[in-house]
Design an enzyme around this catalytic site. Structure first.
Site, PDB file in Angstrom:
ATOM      1  N   SER A   1      60.061  -2.223  28.100  1.00  0.00           N
ATOM      2  CA  SER A   1      59.233  -2.309  26.908  1.00  0.00           C
ATOM      3  C   SER A   1      57.985  -3.117  27.246  1.00  0.00           C
ATOM      4  O   SER A   1      58.076  -4.304  27.555  1.00  0.00           O
ATOM      5  CB  SER A   1      60.026  -2.995  25.791  1.00  0.00           C
ATOM      6  OG  SER A   1      59.186  -3.300  24.710  1.00  0.00           O
TER       7      SER A   1
ATOM      8  N   LYS B   1      58.330   2.262  27.377  1.00  0.00           N
ATOM      9  CA  LYS B   1      58.057   2.082  25.947  1.00  0.00           C
ATOM     10  C   LYS B   1      56.803   1.244  25.834  1.00  0.00           C
ATOM     11  O   LYS B   1      56.689   0.207  26.494  1.00  0.00           O
ATOM     12  CB  LYS B   1      59.255   1.386  25.295  1.00  0.00           C
ATOM     13  CG  LYS B   1      59.006   0.691  23.967  1.00  0.00           C
ATOM     14  CD  LYS B   1      60.328   0.327  23.313  1.00  0.00           C
ATOM     15  CE  LYS B   1      60.252  -0.970  22.540  1.00  0.00           C
ATOM     16  NZ  LYS B   1      61.567  -1.352  21.956  1.00  0.00           N
TER      17      LYS B   1
ATOM     18  N   LYS C   1      53.927  -0.564  23.079  1.00  0.00           N
ATOM     19  CA  LYS C   1      53.766  -1.035  21.705  1.00  0.00           C
ATOM     20  C   LYS C   1      52.446  -0.474  21.165  1.00  0.00           C
ATOM     21  O   LYS C   1      51.425  -0.494  21.869  1.00  0.00           O
ATOM     22  CB  LYS C   1      53.724  -2.565  21.686  1.00  0.00           C
ATOM     23  CG  LYS C   1      55.008  -3.210  22.172  1.00  0.00           C
ATOM     24  CD  LYS C   1      56.089  -3.179  21.115  1.00  0.00           C
ATOM     25  CE  LYS C   1      57.330  -3.936  21.550  1.00  0.00           C
ATOM     26  NZ  LYS C   1      58.386  -3.916  20.524  1.00  0.00           N
TER      27      LYS C   1
ATOM     28  N   ASP D   1      56.576   2.026  20.201  1.00  0.00           N
ATOM     29  CA  ASP D   1      57.200   1.168  19.190  1.00  0.00           C
ATOM     30  C   ASP D   1      56.090   0.535  18.351  1.00  0.00           C
ATOM     31  O   ASP D   1      55.228  -0.172  18.881  1.00  0.00           O
ATOM     32  CB  ASP D   1      58.030   0.078  19.887  1.00  0.00           C
ATOM     33  CG  ASP D   1      58.808  -0.795  18.920  1.00  0.00           C
ATOM     34  OD1 ASP D   1      58.694  -0.595  17.692  1.00  0.00           O
ATOM     35  OD2 ASP D   1      59.545  -1.689  19.401  1.00  0.00           O
TER      36      ASP D   1
ATOM     37  N   GLU E   1      59.350   4.443  17.515  1.00  0.00           N
ATOM     38  CA  GLU E   1      60.266   3.420  17.015  1.00  0.00           C
ATOM     39  C   GLU E   1      59.629   2.673  15.845  1.00  0.00           C
ATOM     40  O   GLU E   1      58.489   2.224  15.942  1.00  0.00           O
ATOM     41  CB  GLU E   1      60.597   2.466  18.174  1.00  0.00           C
ATOM     42  CG  GLU E   1      61.585   1.362  17.830  1.00  0.00           C
ATOM     43  CD  GLU E   1      61.958   0.515  19.056  1.00  0.00           C
ATOM     44  OE1 GLU E   1      61.817   1.014  20.197  1.00  0.00           O
ATOM     45  OE2 GLU E   1      62.362  -0.633  18.866  1.00  0.00           O
TER      46      GLU E   1
ATOM     47  N   ASP F   1      64.612   0.488  14.186  1.00  0.00           N
ATOM     48  CA  ASP F   1      64.962  -0.809  14.762  1.00  0.00           C
ATOM     49  C   ASP F   1      65.098  -1.804  13.597  1.00  0.00           C
ATOM     50  O   ASP F   1      66.196  -1.999  13.066  1.00  0.00           O
ATOM     51  CB  ASP F   1      63.865  -1.219  15.778  1.00  0.00           C
ATOM     52  CG  ASP F   1      64.021  -2.611  16.360  1.00  0.00           C
ATOM     53  OD1 ASP F   1      64.944  -3.330  15.949  1.00  0.00           O
ATOM     54  OD2 ASP F   1      63.215  -3.011  17.238  1.00  0.00           O
TER      55      ASP F   1
ATOM     56  N   LYS G   1      70.690  -3.503  18.302  1.00  0.00           N
ATOM     57  CA  LYS G   1      70.600  -4.893  18.758  1.00  0.00           C
ATOM     58  C   LYS G   1      71.735  -5.649  18.087  1.00  0.00           C
ATOM     59  O   LYS G   1      71.832  -5.665  16.854  1.00  0.00           O
ATOM     60  CB  LYS G   1      69.260  -5.519  18.367  1.00  0.00           C
ATOM     61  CG  LYS G   1      68.076  -4.931  19.108  1.00  0.00           C
ATOM     62  CD  LYS G   1      66.790  -5.641  18.760  1.00  0.00           C
ATOM     63  CE  LYS G   1      65.599  -4.906  19.374  1.00  0.00           C
ATOM     64  NZ  LYS G   1      64.316  -5.434  18.893  1.00  0.00           N
TER      65      LYS G   1
ATOM     66  N   GLY H   1      66.158  -4.815  23.088  1.00  0.00           N
ATOM     67  CA  GLY H   1      66.143  -6.139  23.706  1.00  0.00           C
ATOM     68  C   GLY H   1      65.410  -7.133  22.830  1.00  0.00           C
ATOM     69  O   GLY H   1      64.583  -6.757  21.998  1.00  0.00           O
TER      70      GLY H   1
HETATM   71  O1  OSB Z   1      60.746  -4.282  18.716  1.00  0.00           O
HETATM   72  O2  OSB Z   1      62.130  -3.843  20.242  1.00  0.00           O
HETATM   73  C1  OSB Z   1      61.356  -4.632  19.709  1.00  0.00           C
HETATM   74  C2  OSB Z   1      61.039  -7.830  21.760  1.00  0.00           C
HETATM   75  C3  OSB Z   1      61.118  -8.766  20.767  1.00  0.00           C
HETATM   76  C4  OSB Z   1      61.252  -8.354  19.464  1.00  0.00           C
HETATM   77  C5  OSB Z   1      61.280  -6.999  19.151  1.00  0.00           C
HETATM   78  C6  OSB Z   1      61.226  -6.056  20.150  1.00  0.00           C
HETATM   79  C7  OSB Z   1      61.062  -6.475  21.475  1.00  0.00           C
HETATM   80  C8  OSB Z   1      60.907  -5.578  22.609  1.00  0.00           C
HETATM   81  C9  OSB Z   1      61.196  -6.135  23.986  1.00  0.00           C
HETATM   82  O3  OSB Z   1      60.488  -4.452  22.510  1.00  0.00           O
HETATM   83  C10 OSB Z   1      62.489  -5.702  24.550  1.00  0.00           C
HETATM   84  C11 OSB Z   1      62.905  -6.537  25.732  1.00  0.00           C
HETATM   85  O4  OSB Z   1      62.377  -6.320  26.813  1.00  0.00           O
HETATM   86  O5  OSB Z   1      63.782  -7.413  25.566  1.00  0.00           O
HETATM   87 MG    MG Z   2      61.428  -2.340  18.257  1.00  0.00          MG
END
Ligand code: OSB
Ligand code: MG
Length: 368
Positions: free
Chosen positions: A136, A162, A164, A189, A214, A239, A263, A291
């Protein structure tokens, strides 16, 4: 099983990179580690997912500390517990606070598996010996920097990318990525950055063959997600909207998503993950493990979860070295050719490294 005492540690760890989402940026990770000891001095480990600031959900490190210290740990200490599935029942009188609950429940699951001498993955019903992982990537300063970071992670073997996105930093950037990497498994995402007013923009994403988008809309927009999913061909993955089995049931019945990011902290523990897992399997909704930029203990839990059969898509559980100069477990989590081997040692299968943990610990309390 009887928990004799629980040690809560507050850790501060600097990340190797600045992680930016539509909510904001972070480079220091503050989190809780939980060590639950039985009468024989055997320890089970759990990690709290809450951040310092309540931008992802309402919980924070401080609210978790309050919940654990004043309610959750006193409720389970010195109780006879036959199976970790009982923990969520014992904690039911306390509403929500899912990340705090998942932290202590995770420690009980690790301890239970260690007492039985089996890997956590096996204790929860996992079947895989190897899991696929993706990465991510946060919002970068320029599109070219993003391309570089993508390329670097593809070279390291990660199986899906992924990125953002947020309004204004979406279509053009994805078009740029697709020009250079036309066939890479790619997803975006939005962390709730859009509303239904943006529907025309979101429809434009359909041309890029994304694996999914996402959480495009707000956490409580289950109905609007269903409206959006009817209008776009890109699968929606939820999510922030999913906090429980009930939320999943609602999302499936309304058609709000086709995929779910799981999660454990968001849904309150492994027992709830298993219930959701089985429901999604029945409805052919694939899962993958999200994550929270976890330290090694939380990362180890995520690996065990990912071994469940309906965790079909690559997760965000990247290797330790992506995040940390030194992780808190031995060995560290290693990604080879885009996969992680599910450990076959008892419990989480990685040893918490007490020396390193000590270096990152800013506060420590033991409850008896
Ligand atoms: O939206 O999935 C998410 C990290 C912190 C809070 C929300 C998210 C994320 C990530 C990182 O996308 C995932 C990771 O590498 O742990
Ligand atoms: Mg997310």
């Amino acid at each position: 099983m009887r928990i004799k005492d629980v040690t809560i540690r507050l850790l501060k760890m600097k990340m190797k990179f600045n992680f930016t989402t539509s909510y904001g940026s972070m480079q220091e990770k503050e989190f809780l580690l939980l060590e639950a000891k039985n009468e024989d001095g055997l320890s089970g480990w759990g990690e709290g997912d809450a951040f310092s600031v309540p931008w992802y959900t309402e919980e924070t490190v401080k609210t978790s500390m309050h919940m654990l210290e004043d309610f959750l740990i006193p409720a389970i200490i010195n109780k006879d517990i036959n199976h970790p599935d009982e923990v969520s029942e014992i904690l039911k009188p306390f509403k929500r606070n899912h990340m705090a609950k998942a932290g202590i429940e995770g420690a009980v699951w690790d301890l239970f598996s260690k007492e039985k001498g089996i890997p956590l993955s096996q204790a929860i019903g996992g079947t895989k010996t190897k899991i696929d992982v993706g990465v991510s990537i946060g919002i970068q300063k320029t599109a070219d920097e993003l391309l570089q970071v993508i390329e670097q992670h593809l070279n390291e073997g990660y199986k899906r990318i992924k990125i953002k996105i947020k309004p204004g930093q979406d279509i053009e950037i994805i078009r740029h990525i697709r020009k250079h990497f036309p066939h890479v498994p790619l997803m975006a995402d939005a962390n709730s950055a859009y509303s239904l007013k943006d529907i025309d923009r979101l429809k434009e994403l359909d041309e890029f063959d994304l694996m999914m988008i996402e959480q495009p809309l707000a956490a409580d927009d289950i109905i609007d997600h269903a409206k959006l999913q009817r209008e776009i061909s890109t699968p929606i993955c939820l999510d922030e909207s999913i906090h429980s089995y009930g939320d999943v049931k609602m999302a499936i019945e309304l058609g709000s998503c086709k995929i779910i990011n799981m999660k454990v902290g968001r849904v309150g523990g492994i027992t709830e993950v298993k219930r959701i897992h089985d429901l999604c399997e029945k409805h052919q909704i694939p899962l993958w493990c999200g994550g929270m930029l976890e330290g090694g203990v939380g990362r180890a839990h995520n690996i065990a979860l990912s071994s469940l059969p309906n965790f079909i898509l690559p997760g965000d559980t990247s290797g330790s070295s992506r995040y940390w100069n030194k992780d808190i477990i031995e060995p560290e989590v290693i990604v080879r050719n885009g996969s992680i081997l599910v450990p076959d040692r008892p419990g989480i299968g990685y040893e918490p490294d007490l020396q390193t943990i000590k270096q990152y610990t800013v506060l420590e309390k033991t409850l008896k």
